[in-house]
Scaffold this active site. Structure first.
Site, PDB file in Angstrom:
ATOM      1  N   GLU A 147       0.845  -1.209   0.000  1.00  0.00           N
ATOM      2  CA  GLU A 147       0.000   0.000   0.000  1.00  0.00           C
ATOM      3  C   GLU A 147       0.873   1.250   0.000  1.00  0.00           C
ATOM      4  OE1 GLU A 147      -3.131   0.057   2.986  1.00  0.00           O
ATOM      5  OE2 GLU A 147      -3.258   2.225   2.840  1.00  0.00           O
ATOM      6  N   LYS A 202      -6.711  -1.105  11.847  1.00  0.00           N
ATOM      7  CA  LYS A 202      -6.140  -1.508  10.546  1.00  0.00           C
ATOM      8  C   LYS A 202      -4.918  -0.643  10.241  1.00  0.00           C
ATOM      9  CE  LYS A 202      -5.801  -1.475   5.839  1.00  0.00           C
ATOM     10  NZ  LYS A 202      -4.972  -0.579   5.023  1.00  0.00           N
ATOM     11  N   ASP A 225       4.568 -14.429  11.044  1.00  0.00           N
ATOM     12  CA  ASP A 225       3.251 -14.841  10.576  1.00  0.00           C
ATOM     13  C   ASP A 225       2.236 -13.709  10.807  1.00  0.00           C
ATOM     14  OD1 ASP A 225       0.739 -15.976  10.295  1.00  0.00           O
ATOM     15  OD2 ASP A 225       1.287 -17.863  11.259  1.00  0.00           O
ATOM     16  N   HIS A 261      -2.578  10.556   0.493  1.00  0.00           N
ATOM     17  CA  HIS A 261      -2.829   9.236  -0.063  1.00  0.00           C
ATOM     18  C   HIS A 261      -2.842   9.272  -1.580  1.00  0.00           C
ATOM     19  CE1 HIS A 261      -3.976   5.706   2.226  1.00  0.00           C
ATOM     20  NE2 HIS A 261      -4.510   5.253   1.121  1.00  0.00           N
TER      21      HIS A 261
HETATM   22  C1  MEV Z   1      -5.388   3.145   5.423  1.00  0.00           C
HETATM   23  O1  MEV Z   1      -4.619   2.045   5.014  1.00  0.00           O
HETATM   24  C2  MEV Z   1      -5.340   3.275   6.926  1.00  0.00           C
HETATM   25  C3  MEV Z   1      -6.241   4.346   7.516  1.00  0.00           C
HETATM   26  O2  MEV Z   1      -7.580   4.143   7.076  1.00  0.00           O
HETATM   27  C4  MEV Z   1      -6.141   4.203   9.015  1.00  0.00           C
HETATM   28  C5  MEV Z   1      -7.116   5.061   9.777  1.00  0.00           C
HETATM   29  O3  MEV Z   1      -8.186   5.395   9.251  1.00  0.00           O
HETATM   30  O4  MEV Z   1      -6.798   5.342  10.959  1.00  0.00           O
HETATM   31  C6  MEV Z   1      -5.836   5.705   7.051  1.00  0.00           C
END
Ligand code: MEV
Length: 446
Positions: free
Chosen positions: A86, A282, A298, A395
């Site tokens: 990513e 995430k 892992d 992003h």
């Molecule tokens: C994107 O890979 C991760 C985010 O969505 C994490 C978040 O929202 O805190 C930017």
């Protein structure tokens, strides 16, 4: 379209597997086979190594191996290897590392390193009888597994404890032998599973001979023996801390107290709302997984465990916590991480070896602290952007290159696009329109 079945695929040499696949699943057979094999390693012995990591290998799947430098963790600076597809994850980690470098960096401590394994079995009879039986055979579980545990004991690990767990209220006749382990610098899955299978055999044998048991009671029915990937006591804490008054420069044109107020709200939302918590966590695993992959660990186990831990109080919540007291901002991540720096892929995969070497060949405990710090760094960067300028600007800037590649932009077009999209919003459509204008010979105002 009906696809062909095949018998004995796994026995075919790699070239034939690839040819069969190309013949049956691709319209451009020759080109497909050529393309897939073009990713074979140029040294056959290295390719053989990769082939043997898994089954039915036909080629290699490339992932970027990036580096986040300037990570100050417990007073030591690391250049951290990160394997991730990513865009912007490595940039986000690096930016956070740089911002905290001037404020004492990351701090981390390992709380515990205990691993868990279970023998799940069924038994019909009076609980008190089973308790007496288990107490009597317990020493045998240690004695008869000594050939497996001797080496681990020499390294300071082994079996920490073994308990009988009654789960008959949840499921009729269901019990567990639940064991706790210390596996030192190895993740320990094979060690734990070997010990557990031996436990199961001892349990079965001893039950069949136990004089107090009668009829069905003599039959311990082993259901399965396997480690648990839920290791709440293999836990690490990482945190950053500084005076709120020193946080003026985290976001351009925003004073420290305003930033901290916005940031706190962002974190508190992740603590109360599972939808936000999932995305928040995430973002933590963006960093953790990238380190876990680069060091041959892992990531499925780490993810599974982390998410269960995030829900341990009955509601899925943020893995991070914020504390502001007497003008001091402290942001903490607490996460279970079962990692190894010996065994498994760690010595076999050449890139993993390099990844670990970059980190100074850390112990498993040190790697836990590094991975947690990177997870916190990524989350800090994400929340910082989300509650201020928004995530899309950064992003999409990174994603711009991917979109340009999709449109097969030339180097010159890419350079012009980079300039143009400093002031314009990046989207698939806007990039396409920009390239169409350029390619039709029209002047584009940069
Ligand atoms: C994107 O890979 C991760 C985010 O969505 C994490 C978040 O929202 O805190 C930017």
């Amino acid at each position: 379209m009906d696809k062909k079945e095949i018998q004995g695929f796994s026995k075919l040499p790699k070239e034939q597997k690839l040819q069969w696949l190309a013949d049956n699943y691709f319209s451009d057979k020759e080109q497909a086979a050529k393309e897939l094999s073009s990713y074979w390693h140029r040294y056959p012995e290295t390719q053989k190594l990769f082939d043997e990591f898994a089954e039915n290998t036909i080629s290699n799947f490339y992932m970027p191996f990036g580096v986040a430098p300037n990570f100050l963790i417990n007073g030591r600076i690391y250049a951290v290897p990160m394997v991730i597809e990513e865009s912007s994850v490595v940039a986000a980690a690096s930016m956070s590392a740089k911002q905290w470098l001037e404020r004492g960096g990351f701090h981390a401590e390992v709380i515990d390193t205990e691993k868990i394994g279970q023998v799940h079995f069924l038994w019909q009879g009076e609980k008190a009888k089973l308790d007496r039986f288990f107490a009597a055979i317990k020493p045998k579980l240690f004695e008869e597994t000594e050939s497996i545990t001797a080496n681990m004991q020499q390294r300071g690990g082994g079996i920490l404890g073994v308990d009988l767990v009654d789960l008959t209220e949840q499921m009729p006749d269901y019990y567990q032998v639940k064991a706790r382990f210390e596996t030192c610098d190895s993740m320990g899955a094979n060690f734990i599973n070997s010990v557990l299978e031996k436990f199961a055999a001892i349990l079965k044998r001893e039950a069949s001979q136990w004089s107090e048991f009668e009829g069905d009671e003599k039959q311990v029915e082993i259901i399965m023996s396997i480690l648990s990937n839920y290791t709440p006591n293999c836990l690490v804490r990482a945190w950053v801390s500084c005076k709120v008054a020193e946080m003026d420069c985290f976001v351009k044109d925003m004073d420290g107290p305003t930033f901290v107020r916005k940031f706190s709200n962002g974190v508190r939302i992740a603590q109360v709302d599972p939808y936000r918590a999932t995305t928040h966590n995430k973002g933590i695993f963006n960093g953790i997984d990238a380190v876990v992959l680069a060091t041959g660990n892992d990531f499925r186990a780490v993810e599974a465990c982390g998410h269960v831990y995030a829900g341990r109080n009955g509601q899925y919540s943020s893995l991070t916590n914020i504390d502001i007291q007497d003008g001091q901002f402290t942001y903490t991540l607490e996460v279970p991480l079962s990692l190894g720096t010996v065994g498994g892929l760690t010595t076999l995969h050449p890139m993993v070896r390099r990844g670990l070497e970059m980190l100074g060949n850390p112990s498993a405990r040190e790697l836990m602290m590094i991975a947690a710090s990177v997870g916190l760094a990524n989350n800090f960067s994400a929340v910082r952007s989300l509650v201020t300028v928004g995530i899309q600007k950064g992003h999409m800037k990174m994603h711009l290159l991917n979109i340009l590649k999709n449109f097969e932009a030339s180097e010159q077009e890419t350079e012009l696009a980079k300039k143009y999209f400093v002031h314009n919003i990046v989207s698939y459509t806007s990039v396409r329109e920009f390239l169409e204008l350029l390619r039709s010979g029209q002047t584009v105002k940069l």
